[in-house]
Design an enzyme around this catalytic site. Structure first.
Site, PDB file in Angstrom:
ATOM      1  N   HIS A 121       0.817  -1.213   0.000  1.00 45.56           N
ATOM      2  CA  HIS A 121       0.000   0.000   0.000  1.00 45.56           C
ATOM      3  C   HIS A 121       0.852   1.264   0.000  1.00 45.56           C
ATOM      4  O   HIS A 121       1.919   1.331   0.599  1.00 45.56           O
ATOM      5  CB  HIS A 121      -0.940   0.003   1.207  1.00 45.56           C
ATOM      6  CG  HIS A 121      -0.229  -0.033   2.533  1.00 45.56           C
ATOM      7  ND1 HIS A 121       0.240   1.092   3.160  1.00 45.56           N
ATOM      8  CD2 HIS A 121       0.093  -1.070   3.344  1.00 45.56           C
ATOM      9  CE1 HIS A 121       0.809   0.756   4.314  1.00 45.56           C
ATOM     10  NE2 HIS A 121       0.741  -0.547   4.438  1.00 45.56           N
ATOM     11  N   ASP A 122       0.373   2.258  -0.741  1.00 53.64           N
ATOM     12  CA  ASP A 122       0.968   3.597  -0.801  1.00 53.64           C
ATOM     13  C   ASP A 122       2.354   3.628  -1.443  1.00 53.64           C
ATOM     14  O   ASP A 122       3.060   4.629  -1.335  1.00 53.64           O
ATOM     15  CB  ASP A 122       1.026   4.237   0.588  1.00 53.64           C
ATOM     16  CG  ASP A 122      -0.341   4.300   1.255  1.00 53.64           C
ATOM     17  OD1 ASP A 122      -1.222   4.984   0.702  1.00 53.64           O
ATOM     18  OD2 ASP A 122      -0.539   3.656   2.301  1.00 53.64           O
ATOM     19  N   GLY A 139       4.885  -1.355   2.577  1.00 52.33           N
ATOM     20  CA  GLY A 139       4.135  -0.138   2.320  1.00 52.33           C
ATOM     21  C   GLY A 139       5.020   1.093   2.210  1.00 52.33           C
ATOM     22  O   GLY A 139       6.106   1.165   2.774  1.00 52.33           O
TER      23      GLY A 139
END
Length: 267
Positions: A121-122, A139
């Site tokens: 994520h991100d 992440g």
């Protein structure tokens, strides 16, 4: 004309580009946008606000836009953006972003993601990258253009990898890697410059010599690293690659810099 196999499930609201083929048993969520001339071969799962650029080929059992693997995630609708021309091989996964991390995971154009690779994520991933089998990003990682990550290598969250870096196989990457770096080892250590990659990017012999000289002064010169870093600052004007490396070091904030193993005691 594209086709949607009758066994596939495309939710109302999804946008499928012209010439795109959705193969057997694919599941496409209601907020998904898929560009033109893509090919989802079979058993592909796409959810969240995922946008896939034109001309991507996605192999069976890939999962895109699934919820971030973060304890901070509370079910918000977040995004995954994938650029044009990517190839995503079997069982690879890419998670959507978190609200705390900006809400968007981005993957650039023309990436080649081998089987079982993962983008957390991100993450912000550049263009023309290659992730070998089971290469994994935690992440919030930032990955530059033309980066190669070897098979079974894992990158710690919040780590930055500069453009044109080569990461060897079975590496644990715990520190930021300078642009044009070559790293290897169980816990990745800087071994030098990615000379092969630089030659492929049309570096001349003269440019290579300048950047190599700079590298030696910065990482293998006398004194502690901080002193050497200060001493080489005037070299930024000698070559754009040197300026890029120095700027990358200056911008570090979350992770220590990945250094050669023989320099670890000099930080």
């Amino acid at each position: 004309m594209g086709t949607i196999n009758p066994t596939a499930r495309v939710e109302d609201g999804a946008v499928i580009g012209e010439g795109t083929t959705i193969g057997p048993y694919c599941i496409i969520g209601p907020h998904v946008v898929i560009g033109a001339n893509c090919k989802l071969i079979a058993h592909v799962h796409v959810t969240a606000q995922t946008m896939i650029g034109d001309g991507c080929t996605i192999y069976p059992f890939v999962s895109l836009g699934t919820p971030p693997q973060s304890l901070s995630y509370k079910g918000e609708l977040t995004r995954l953006e994938i650029g044009a021309g990517c190839t995503i091989r079997e069982s690879s996964t890419m998670n959507a972003g978190t609200v705390a991390g900006g809400g968007v995971t981005r993957v650039g154009e023309r990436g080649y993601f081998m089987n079982c690779s993962h983008v957390g994520h991100d993450c912000q991933v550049g263009n023309d990258v290659i992730f070998a089998t089971s290469a994994t990003l935690g992440g919030h990682c930032e990955i530059g253009d033309f980066v190669f990550i070897g098979g079974l290598s894992a990158v710690h969250q919040f780590t930055r990898i500069g453009p044109q870096v080569m990461v060897g196989g079975v590496c644990g990457v715990r520190g930021d890697i300078i642009p044009f770096g070559l790293v290897n080892g169980q816990y990745a250590a800087l071994e030098g410059l990615n000379i092969i990659g630089m030659k492929r990017r049309k570096f001349t012999k003269e440019r290579l010599a300048k950047v190599r000289s700079f590298y030696q002064k910065l990482f293998h010169g006398p004194g502690i690293f901080a002193e050497r870093l200060n001493a080489v600052q005037p070299l930024a004007g000698e070559d754009p690659a040197i300026a890029e490396i120095l700027a990358f070091i200056e911008q570090g904030k979350h992770r220590a810099l990945c250094l050669p193993t023989d320099d670890g005691h000099k930080q």
